[in-house]
Design a protein around this motif. Structure first.
Motif, PDB file in Angstrom:
ATOM      1  N   PRO A  17      27.281  -5.124  21.128  1.00  0.00           N
ATOM      2  CA  PRO A  17      26.745  -5.260  22.494  1.00  0.00           C
ATOM      3  C   PRO A  17      27.854  -5.643  23.479  1.00  0.00           C
ATOM      4  O   PRO A  17      28.835  -6.292  23.121  1.00  0.00           O
ATOM      5  N   ILE A  18      27.697  -5.239  24.714  1.00  0.00           N
ATOM      6  CA  ILE A  18      28.661  -5.607  25.770  1.00  0.00           C
ATOM      7  C   ILE A  18      28.143  -6.763  26.629  1.00  0.00           C
ATOM      8  O   ILE A  18      28.839  -7.244  27.524  1.00  0.00           O
ATOM      9  N   GLY A  19      26.920  -7.196  26.359  1.00  0.00           N
ATOM     10  CA  GLY A  19      26.374  -8.309  27.096  1.00  0.00           C
ATOM     11  C   GLY A  19      25.103  -8.818  26.490  1.00  0.00           C
ATOM     12  O   GLY A  19      24.411  -8.087  25.776  1.00  0.00           O
ATOM     13  N   ARG A  20      24.815 -10.061  26.750  1.00  0.00           N
ATOM     14  CA  ARG A  20      23.594 -10.674  26.243  1.00  0.00           C
ATOM     15  C   ARG A  20      22.906 -11.431  27.375  1.00  0.00           C
ATOM     16  O   ARG A  20      23.559 -11.934  28.295  1.00  0.00           O
ATOM     17  N   GLY A  21      21.573 -11.528  27.290  1.00  0.00           N
ATOM     18  CA  GLY A  21      20.792 -12.243  28.277  1.00  0.00           C
ATOM     19  C   GLY A  21      19.590 -12.897  27.652  1.00  0.00           C
ATOM     20  O   GLY A  21      19.382 -12.837  26.428  1.00  0.00           O
ATOM     21  N   GLY A  22      18.781 -13.512  28.494  1.00  0.00           N
ATOM     22  CA  GLY A  22      17.613 -14.207  27.984  1.00  0.00           C
ATOM     23  C   GLY A  22      16.555 -13.277  27.442  1.00  0.00           C
ATOM     24  O   GLY A  22      15.693 -13.691  26.654  1.00  0.00           O
ATOM     25  N   GLU A  23      16.627 -12.004  27.906  1.00  0.00           N
ATOM     26  CA  GLU A  23      15.589 -11.069  27.483  1.00  0.00           C
ATOM     27  C   GLU A  23      16.052 -10.124  26.376  1.00  0.00           C
ATOM     28  O   GLU A  23      15.215  -9.503  25.716  1.00  0.00           O
ATOM     29  N   GLY A  24      17.371  -9.998  26.203  1.00  0.00           N
ATOM     30  CA  GLY A  24      17.829  -9.088  25.162  1.00  0.00           C
ATOM     31  C   GLY A  24      19.324  -8.903  25.231  1.00  0.00           C
ATOM     32  O   GLY A  24      20.058  -9.722  25.785  1.00  0.00           O
ATOM     33  N   VAL A  25      19.805  -7.761  24.657  1.00  0.00           N
ATOM     34  CA  VAL A  25      21.233  -7.458  24.613  1.00  0.00           C
ATOM     35  C   VAL A  25      21.455  -6.110  25.272  1.00  0.00           C
ATOM     36  O   VAL A  25      20.548  -5.271  25.377  1.00  0.00           O
ATOM     37  N   VAL A  26      22.720  -5.899  25.735  1.00  0.00           N
ATOM     38  CA  VAL A  26      23.072  -4.666  26.431  1.00  0.00           C
ATOM     39  C   VAL A  26      24.180  -3.970  25.642  1.00  0.00           C
ATOM     40  O   VAL A  26      25.190  -4.588  25.280  1.00  0.00           O
TER      41      VAL A  26
END
Length: 719
Positions: A17-26
């Motif tokens: 992944p290139i990013g993570r957040g509270g709702e999921g990963v990118v």
């Protein structure tokens, strides 16, 4: 994982992944899902709900304008397709956002880790204001595109959800969390909001957020981007307000009417003044007028149009006025202007005048003034005007000395009337500065002086004039007085004086005036004390000096009476001499030479016949009295005189002595002695030459008898 689109076409995502957040990963999209850089967002299992799938499909079916038409840059990172994992909803596909988080540029100081290409955005650099306004315009353009759909509200708009690249182009991310409404009904709620960007109406906890909510959040981001500080940052007198959220609720905007509520206004807030007034006006509408009236807040479209005009419109010089247009003295020229759409102003040859509307300039030669206005985009507009100078020499209308004739050291006022002069020099030699741009000066010459005035114009042209002051020496009075200070009535004398440097001499005598010019004395014969005044008229004919002298007329001394109370007496008997004298300053009694000044009598005791004489004197005369003779007779001589034996008297029974009887034996003896041994002097004896002597002798003998009787009484008592 078997990730596909809704139509079943496969989508290959990056492993990491290139990013993570509270709702999921990118993950980055490596294949499938359309052209251009794409990313795929995979929700966490608990977020893969039917409602979220429906929301994403609604967003895909109802997109706003998401990209710039000219550049193709995506300013709204909007979902373009839904992702499925083995047929189940898993996430979405969206364009890839490039650049850094906008939060990086919202700080007061630029992060030093950013590359060199970002340093031009740093506060204080030459082009930073224009670049930051350009970012603000681009952000407003993106939000305005979203607001035009009228069904989307970002709710949680903040700088970390905005990316910006080196060209100042922005991309808003996290758009799958927007609030969605349709015909006034809430379809999908937005995410929870961040307090620092939330308007005061959040306390009302309304179910549907209006577009004015985003207008407030947008203005906070714009302020931070331009100034480097939150618009409600500061410390407050009300200690219950400890952060910006409390300040927002109370509407404490440092540029508004509640500035007095601030204990300290942080210095960066002043940076707002570096931007055109239209920017400050829009902030005031949002944070002051619209703080509790959301409908008054400017929309993203209003912000965009104002900033776009500011950045693209050429500057306009609506007026350029120079007063006066022809200069003839040193008074400054006032230059005024009105300019719009300009970020900087330059007045040549004066200099930078940004933020000003007028200046005053001194002009010494023909000068062309050029006003150049520059917009944020570098567009320039200019206007010029030439101010002409009057090259005529100054006009000296009057230059006088008042008075023109004086005595040495007296004040003289030099006055003048001059036109077209920038500097005036007045002195007793060319170039000596005694006064500058005045209308008079006072001086005190000690000799004849020629004064010169030189007037210089503001342009180096000079004119000159002069006037003369005649100076005379002051009168000198070496003395003024009578030959005799005191005289007899009618006695001749003279007044004498010595005067130098005069025009005329006047002598005032008993109300009359005599011209005594050229004389040094004047004869007088006063009959009474008189005061004389000598008036000296100086060489200037105006100044007058006066001196006074007094001649005292002293009356002759006179002895009206000189007498004694006895003309014949015995030796050592007191005689009183008395007199009456007028106008005497000294009295001497001869032959003793006694000074009896101030007395009217004197007691003497001549031992022999004496002739007395009184001498009276004053300052002008002396007189002697008629001699007064006092005859003195010698005292009688008593030879062989003895006192008889004092008789002893028995105390019982007390003797009867004539008509007197006493029970005091001592007193009886004393009376017998006085009546029989030393009887009183006959009647009239006091007029005899020896009468007084006898009385004195009887008194002395009586005292002796008293002493003897007292001693005898003591002896009887002892016996």
């Amino acid at each position: 994982m078997n990730i596909t689109l809704k139509n079943g076409n496969a989508v290959r995502l990056s492993v990491k992944p290139i990013g993570r957040g509270g709702e999921g990963v990118v993950h980055s999209v490596q294949q499938g899902a359309g052209k251009g850089p794409r990313v795929g967002k995979l929700y966490k299992p608990e977020k893969r709900t039917k409602q979220q799938e429906e929301k994403i499909n609604f967003l895909i079916a109802n997109p706003p304008a998401t990209a710039d038409v000219a550049s193709g840059h995506p300013y709204l990172i909007w979902p373009t397709a839904a992702l499925y994992d083995d047929g189940d909803f898993a996430g979405l596909v969206m364009p890839r956002a490039e650049g850094v988080e906008l939060e990086t540029l919202c700080l007061g100081k630029l992060d030093s880790s950013l590359g060199f290409q970002w340093q031009r955005f740093a506060h204080g650099t030459a082009d930073a204001r224009r670049l930051r306004l350009s970012i603000c315009r681009n952000l407003c353009h993106a939000v305005a595109a979203l607001q035009r759909k009228k069904c989307y509200v970002l709710v949680d708009m903040k700088p970390v959800n905005v990316f910006v690249n080196e060209q100042g182009l922005v991309s808003i991310i996290d758009l799958d969390s927007v609030q969605v409404t349709e015909r006034g009904h809430l379809l999908y709620a937005g995410k929870l909001c961040t307090p620092e960007y939330t308007p005061p109406e959040a306390l009302r906890q309304e179910k549907i957020r209006q577009l004015s909510w985003d207008n407030f959040s947008l203005a906070v981001i714009l302020y931070r981007l331009l100034v480097g500080l939150h618009p409600f940052a500061g410390s407050f007198h009300n200690q219950a307000i400890t952060d910006v959220t409390g300040a927002i609720q109370h509407g404490l905007y440092p540029h508004g009417q509640q500035r007095a509520a601030f204990a300290v206004v942080p210095h960066p807030h002043r940076g707002l003044h570096d931007y055109p007034a239209v920017v400050a006006d829009l902030f005031n509408r949002c944070f002051e007028a619209g703080i509790h009236q959301p409908d008054l807040r400017p929309s993203a479209e209003e912000w965009f149009l104002a900033l776009h005009e500011l950045l693209t419109a050429a500057p306009v010089i609506t007026s350029f006025i120079v007063t006066p247009q022809v200069v003839n003295d040193a008074s400054p020229v006032r230059i005024q202007w009105q300019v719009s759409n300009a970020i900087s102003l330059k007045l040549s040859p004066y200099g930078e005048v940004t933020g000003k509307q007028d200046v005053s300039v001194r002009v010494t030669r023909d000068t062309m003034f050029t006003l150049e206005a520059t917009s944020f985009t570098g567009h320039k507009t200019s206007q010029s005007f030439t101010v002409r100078t009057d090259q005529r020499p100054p006009d000296i209308k009057r230059f006088t000395a008042e008075p023109s004739t004086v005595l040495a050291g007296e004040p003289v006022r030099l006055s003048w009337v001059v036109d077209r002069a920038a500097t005036i020099y007045v002195g007793d030699s060319p170039g000596q500065l005694l006064a500058q741009t005045a209308s008079y000066i006072d001086c005190n010459p000690n000799s004849a002086t020629r004064y010169i005035i030189r007037a210089d114009s503001a342009f180096g042209v000079a004119a000159q004039s002069s006037c003369e002051v005649q100076v005379y020496p002051r009168p000198v009075l070496n003395g003024f007085g009578p030959a005799h200070a005191k005289i007899k009535p009618g006695q001749p004398t003279e007044l004498r004086w010595s005067v130098q440097h005069y025009q005329k001499l006047l002598l005032r005598i008993d109300g009359s005036t005599r011209d005594v010019t050229g004389k040094t004395a004047f004869d007088i014969r006063p009959t009474r004390t008189s005061t004389y005044e000598l008036e000296i008229i100086a060489l200037d004919g105006r100044t007058r000096l006066a001196a006074q002298a007094t001649v005292e007329v002293v009356p002759l001394v006179k002895i009206q009476r000189f007498t004694s109370d006895k003309v014949s007496t015995m030796a050592s008997v007191i005689v009183r001499l008395s007199w009456q004298v007028s106008h005497a300053e000294q009295l001497i009694l001869h032959p003793e030479g006694r000074d009896v000044t101030g007395q009217t009598y004197c007691d003497v005791s001549p031992g022999h016949s004496t002739i007395y004489e009184l001498v009276a004197r004053n300052a002008v005369s002396e007189t002697r009295s008629i001699p007064l003779s006092i005859q003195v007779q010698g005292l009688p001589r008593f030879e062989g005189m003895t006192l008889p034996e004092i008789p002893r008297i028995s105390l019982s029974p007390p003797p009867i002595l004539g008509h007197w009887q006493t029970h005091d034996p001592t007193q009886a003896r004393r009376l017998i002695f006085e009546e029989q041994v030393l009887p009183p002097a006959p009647v009239g004896a006091s007029t005899w030459p020896v009468g007084n002597v006898y009385a004195r002798l009887r008194k002395a003998l009586g005292a002796a008898v008293n002493r003897m009787l007292s001693q005898s009484e003591k002896s009887d008592a002892n016996a």
